[in-house]
Every structure is written in C-alpha cells, then in structure tokens.
Design a protein around this motif. Structure first.
Motif, mmCIF file in Angstrom:
data_model
loop_
_atom_site.group_PDB
_atom_site.id
_atom_site.type_symbol
_atom_site.label_atom_id
_atom_site.label_comp_id
_atom_site.label_asym_id
_atom_site.label_seq_id
_atom_site.Cartn_x
_atom_site.Cartn_y
_atom_site.Cartn_z
ATOM 1 N N GLY A 105 0.816 -1.214 0.000
ATOM 2 C CA GLY A 105 0.000 0.000 0.000
ATOM 3 C C GLY A 105 0.846 1.258 0.000
ATOM 4 O O GLY A 105 0.550 2.233 -0.696
ATOM 5 N N GLY A 106 1.927 1.241 0.783
ATOM 6 C CA GLY A 106 2.833 2.383 0.807
ATOM 7 C C GLY A 106 3.503 2.604 -0.540
ATOM 8 O O GLY A 106 3.690 3.745 -0.976
ATOM 9 N N GLN A 107 3.860 1.499 -1.207
ATOM 10 C CA GLN A 107 4.471 1.609 -2.528
ATOM 11 C C GLN A 107 3.523 2.250 -3.543
ATOM 12 O O GLN A 107 3.966 2.946 -4.466
ATOM 13 N N LEU A 108 2.236 2.005 -3.383
ATOM 14 C CA LEU A 108 1.248 2.614 -4.278
ATOM 15 C C LEU A 108 0.978 4.070 -3.914
ATOM 16 O O LEU A 108 0.765 4.914 -4.791
ATOM 17 N N LEU A 109 0.999 4.369 -2.633
ATOM 18 C CA LEU A 109 0.701 5.738 -2.186
ATOM 19 C C LEU A 109 1.817 6.717 -2.533
ATOM 20 O O LEU A 109 1.549 7.901 -2.771
ATOM 21 N N GLY A 110 3.051 6.242 -2.570
ATOM 22 C CA GLY A 110 4.177 7.121 -2.859
ATOM 23 C C GLY A 110 4.033 7.889 -4.170
ATOM 24 O O GLY A 110 4.068 9.122 -4.180
ATOM 25 N N PRO A 111 3.845 7.191 -5.306
ATOM 26 C CA PRO A 111 3.669 7.901 -6.585
ATOM 27 C C PRO A 111 2.432 8.794 -6.600
ATOM 28 O O PRO A 111 2.422 9.839 -7.270
ATOM 29 N N ALA A 112 1.380 8.385 -5.872
ATOM 30 C CA ALA A 112 0.172 9.211 -5.815
ATOM 31 C C ALA A 112 0.459 10.537 -5.119
ATOM 32 O O ALA A 112 -0.053 11.596 -5.518
ATOM 33 N N LEU A 113 1.290 10.497 -4.078
ATOM 34 C CA LEU A 113 1.691 11.735 -3.398
ATOM 35 C C LEU A 113 2.475 12.632 -4.343
ATOM 36 O O LEU A 113 2.314 13.855 -4.341
ATOM 37 N N ASP A 114 3.311 12.020 -5.137
ATOM 38 C CA ASP A 114 4.129 12.776 -6.077
ATOM 39 C C ASP A 114 3.261 13.465 -7.138
ATOM 40 O O ASP A 114 3.544 14.587 -7.563
ATOM 41 N N ILE B 43 2.629 0.485 7.497
ATOM 42 C CA ILE B 43 3.461 0.827 6.343
ATOM 43 C C ILE B 43 4.932 0.683 6.740
ATOM 44 O O ILE B 43 5.372 1.258 7.732
ATOM 45 N N ARG B 44 5.685 -0.072 5.959
ATOM 46 C CA ARG B 44 7.072 -0.352 6.310
ATOM 47 C C ARG B 44 7.908 -0.642 5.055
ATOM 48 O O ARG B 44 7.402 -0.637 3.950
ATOM 49 N N ARG B 45 9.205 -0.814 5.297
ATOM 50 C CA ARG B 45 10.175 -1.172 4.262
ATOM 51 C C ARG B 45 10.011 -0.348 2.971
ATOM 52 O O ARG B 45 10.050 0.881 3.009
ATOM 53 N N LYS B 46 9.831 -1.020 1.827
ATOM 54 C CA LYS B 46 9.749 -0.307 0.543
ATOM 55 C C LYS B 46 8.572 0.659 0.505
ATOM 56 O O LYS B 46 8.630 1.686 -0.182
ATOM 57 N N GLY B 47 7.508 0.341 1.226
ATOM 58 C CA GLY B 47 6.359 1.235 1.272
ATOM 59 C C GLY B 47 6.693 2.547 1.952
ATOM 60 O O GLY B 47 6.283 3.629 1.499
ATOM 61 N N ALA B 48 7.464 2.471 3.040
ATOM 62 C CA ALA B 48 7.883 3.676 3.759
ATOM 63 C C ALA B 48 8.815 4.516 2.897
ATOM 64 O O ALA B 48 8.690 5.748 2.826
ATOM 65 N N VAL B 49 9.736 3.848 2.226
ATOM 66 C CA VAL B 49 10.682 4.559 1.354
ATOM 67 C C VAL B 49 9.940 5.264 0.214
ATOM 68 O O VAL B 49 10.256 6.398 -0.139
ATOM 69 N N ALA B 50 8.937 4.580 -0.339
ATOM 70 C CA ALA B 50 8.166 5.157 -1.456
ATOM 71 C C ALA B 50 7.421 6.415 -1.033
ATOM 72 O O ALA B 50 7.343 7.393 -1.794
ATOM 73 N N ILE B 51 6.874 6.412 0.166
ATOM 74 C CA ILE B 51 6.155 7.597 0.638
ATOM 75 C C ILE B 51 7.114 8.777 0.797
ATOM 76 O O ILE B 51 6.801 9.909 0.430
ATOM 77 N N GLY B 52 8.290 8.506 1.334
ATOM 78 C CA GLY B 52 9.288 9.564 1.431
ATOM 79 C C GLY B 52 9.662 10.106 0.064
ATOM 80 O O GLY B 52 9.784 11.321 -0.128
ATOM 81 N N TYR B 53 9.819 9.212 -0.892
ATOM 82 C CA TYR B 53 10.165 9.640 -2.246
ATOM 83 C C TYR B 53 9.051 10.496 -2.846
ATOM 84 O O TYR B 53 9.314 11.513 -3.487
ATOM 85 N N GLY B 54 7.799 10.076 -2.636
ATOM 86 C CA GLY B 54 6.665 10.835 -3.169
ATOM 87 C C GLY B 54 6.529 12.207 -2.545
ATOM 88 O O GLY B 54 6.020 13.151 -3.167
ATOM 89 N N LEU B 55 7.021 12.335 -1.311
ATOM 90 C CA LEU B 55 6.921 13.604 -0.593
ATOM 91 C C LEU B 55 7.929 14.641 -1.094
ATOM 92 O O LEU B 55 7.735 15.841 -0.888
ATOM 93 N N ARG B 56 8.962 14.165 -1.756
ATOM 94 C CA ARG B 56 10.034 15.080 -2.182
ATOM 95 C C ARG B 56 9.518 16.248 -3.021
ATOM 96 O O ARG B 56 9.851 17.404 -2.782
ATOM 97 N N HIS B 57 8.709 15.934 -4.015
ATOM 98 C CA HIS B 57 8.283 16.955 -4.958
ATOM 99 C C HIS B 57 6.790 17.268 -4.867
ATOM 100 O O HIS B 57 6.254 17.949 -5.739
ATOM 101 N N ASN B 58 6.139 16.767 -3.828
ATOM 102 C CA ASN B 58 4.742 17.127 -3.619
ATOM 103 C C ASN B 58 4.653 18.622 -3.356
ATOM 104 O O ASN B 58 5.427 19.168 -2.560
ATOM 105 N N CYS B 59 3.712 19.282 -3.998
ATOM 106 C CA CYS B 59 3.659 20.748 -3.908
ATOM 107 C C CYS B 59 2.404 21.275 -3.220
ATOM 108 O O CYS B 59 2.113 22.471 -3.303
#
Length: 401
Positions: A152-161, A176-192
């Motif tokens: 779920g976290g892996q899916l939410l990350g790109p949606a945040l982006d 939410i853990r592991r790759k899912g947690a990392v994905a959310i952080g990645y999606g947060l980078r450029h969220n405006c």
C-alpha cells in the motif's frame, strides 16, 4: 426530503431515524453511532439525493458495510452540496473502497473525506490512489487505522508525487514499512500541496526515516509532520536531522516514542538551531529519554529561539519559558533544600551575603545556588531569580522575603 425518507424507510421496512429528520434542513448532519446498517444508509442516501441544505455529513460507526458505501457514494455523484464526509469505522472493505474512490473521481466539490478504520487492505489502495491522481479539489483525506502495509505504501508514494490538491493526509496505524515507507518519502520530495502529514504508528524504521529526511531537504510546502512510534533509531534520527538542516517550511515535527536516545534528539535540535531559515516552532520528543547534556543544549537553543516549544520526557519547554508537567515549582525546590538541611530561609541567604548588606546580586545568588548542588537547570534558576527579585532592580532583598 422528509417525505422521500419516510417513504424509503417504509419500503425497506425500517424504523425512521428521528435525528436524521431533525437535521434534514441543517448544514451539519451528525448520524454517528445510530446503527443504521446498509439499509439505513440506503434510506439516507435516497433522501439526500436532492438535498441542498446539508453541507457536512457524519455517518461514522454505523456498520453500513460495502452495500451502504455504494448507496452513499452514488448519492454524492449527484449531490454536490455536501463538502465534508465522515464515513469512518463502517466496515466498508474492498467494494466500499472502490465505490468511494469512484465518487471522488466524479465529485469535484467535496473537500474532506474520513475513511479511517474501514478494514481496507493492500489492494484497496489501488482505486484510492487513482482517485488521488484525478481529484484536484479534495483537501483532506483520513486513511488511518487500515492495513495498507508495504505494498500500500508503494502505491501511495507515486500518488503523493502526482497529487496537487491534497493538503492534509492521515496514514497513521497502517503497518506501512520497508519499501512502502521509502516510497512515501520519495513521493513527498516533490509534492507541492501537502501541508500536514501523519505517518505515526507505522514501521518506517531507519530506511523510511532516511527517505523522509531526504524529502524534507527538498519539500517546500509541508508544515506539520508526525512520524512518532515508527521504530526509528539514532541513525534514522540523524537522517531526519539532515533534512531539517536544509528545510525552511516545516513548523511542527513530532518524532517521539521512537527507540533513539538523547543524542538523536540533540542531533535534530542542533539541525534546527544551526539552520537560520528553519521555520520549526514545535518539536515533540515524547518518551525519549534525554540527559543533562541535552537539557543544557536545549537551554542554549531556547535562549536563541524563545518561541520554540519542545516536548521531551516529562517536561515541555515553551513560549512561557518553562511549562512544568512533572517537575516541581522552582521555589519549592529551593525550600526543600533548605528544610532538608535544617536551615531557615534567612540562614541560607546569609551564607551568600558576604557583606551582610541583606541584599544579594543576581549573579551572587545564581553562583551560590550552583555551588549548593540544588538540581536546577539554568532556565529554572533564572525563573527563581525573577521571582525573588521583586522590584527587578538586580538585587534580592532577603530582609523582605
């Protein structure tokens, strides 16, 4: 609306819900805890289809299930007057997730949706993230207390982006853990658009904290972040600190109930202190054990940033200088010390009054108290001096105490 509702209840074999009838023409309708069930939700949906008065609908904790979610969602594809919907704790499950998501793709007027505690699982994130990508007007989404887990976290990350409208997102208690947690952080980078993000009570650990820290270094809109209780150690705390060293917009950070110690808290505090453009106003280190070195450093930081509030261990340091939670009043600390040694107040002051003038300068008093070993921080000592220097002339006249 009233006649339509009563007719619907009659055809469905239901006893009408009197609170619904009473609130039918009010802007806020609260139907929380009325055990409506799926059929009750159907009757409500039929009656609200053409309603133009109700703007906020709270139908939480009614066990409307998947079937009820379909009725409510269908109603909201035709009724564009309701802008806030609380449908939490209703056992909506997978079909409910799809129904609400489809509604969000069609309804551009709804601003706030609470889907907390609906037994959503990993696969149920798919329709939700598609709605997040398509809906540019939804401002607040609460998805807490479900079970999105790693996938779920892996899916939410790109949606945040991709999302450009959401301002408040609650993902607490979702495993939410592991790759899912990392994905959310990645999606947060450029969220405006996101201003407030609650990630507490998940399993981000140090890898997730590193990803979030990297996001904080780049993100320019987030003002509030809760990443409490995420199994973050000292390494993860250092990653968050690295992000804060560059961040200029975050105002509130809650990172308590994590297994890092005083050094991790000090790294974060130091990053804020050394960043001249930091906007941090509140730091939460709840249940993080801190040592005297951290306490001393905190005193120094708060001298430079008097508007900063810091929650650590049992004490809150804030705008009114020291807000006690478990610490005793500073004057009582002094009185207890004097009583334990069998002294009178006047005897204690005479020991500090070298010239017998019955007056002691602030500097003399502070130096004397430090020598006694009374357990006070520098800030507590300053507060005590302010209490005793009644006329604020720089001297403590103990003949008047």
């Amino acid at each position: 609306g009233r006649g339509v509702y009563l007719k619907a209840c009659s055809s469905l074999g239901l006893v009408p819900c009197s609170p619904f009838l009473r609130q039918l023409h009010k802007p806020e309708m609260n139907l929380m805890h009325y055990n409506l069930g799926p059929r009750g939700a159907e009757a409500v949906a039929v009656a609200l289809m053409q309603n133009t008065k109700v703007l906020t609908l709270n139908i939480s904790n009614n066990d409307i299930q998947e079937e009820g979610a379909i009725y409510i969602s269908k109603m909201l594809t035709e009724n564009f007057y309701i802008t806030e919907l609380d449908i939490s704790n209703n056992n909506l499950q997978s079909q409910g997730a799809y129904a609400v998501s489809e509604m969000l793709r069609q309804n551009s007027e709804i601003l706030e949706v609470n889907l907390s505690e609906n037994k959503f699982i990993e696969k149920d994130v798919e329709p939700i993230v598609e709605a997040m990508k398509d809906n540019y007007t939804l401002k607040s989404l609460n998805l807490s207390r479900n079970a999105f887990c790693e996938i779920g976290g892996q899916l939410l990350g790109p949606a945040l982006d991709a999302n450009v409208g959401l301002e408040y997102l609650n993902l607490r208690w979702n495993q939410i853990r592991r790759k899912g947690a990392v994905a959310i952080g990645y999606g947060l980078r450029h969220n405006c658009s996101l201003k407030s993000l609650d990630l507490s009570w998940n399993g981000f650990a140090d890898d997730g904290a590193k990803s979030v820290g990297e996001a904080l270094a780049l993100n320019t809109t987030l003002t509030e972040l809760d990443i409490s209780s995420n199994r973050i150690s000292g390494e993860g705390a250092s990653s968050i600190a690295a992000g804060l060293a560059k961040n200029e917009t975050l105002q509130i950070l809650r990172i308590g109930i994590n297994p890092f110690l005083s050094q991790g808290a000090q790294d974060i505090l130091s990053a804020v202190h050394q960043n001249p453009n930091s906007a941090i106003e509140e730091l939460g280190f709840d249940d993080i054990p801190v040592n005297s070195e951290f306490e001393d450093f905190l005193e120094e930081v708060m001298d430079a940033r008097p508007n900063l509030s810091v929650q650590c261990g049992a004490a809150m340091r804030g705008k009114d200088r020291v807000k006690k939670i478990k610490q005793r009043d500073v004057l009582n600390l002094l009185l207890e010390y004097i009583e334990l040694r069998g002294l009178r107040m006047v005897d204690f002051f005479r020991q500090l009054d070298k010239d017998n003038s019955k007056k002691i300068t602030r500097a003399e008093f502070m130096a004397g108290v430090k020598k006694t070993g009374i357990p006070m921080t520098r800030r507590q000592l300053k507060k005590l001096v302010n209490i005793l220097d009644v006329d604020n002339d720089g001297n403590i006249d103990y003949s008047e105490i």
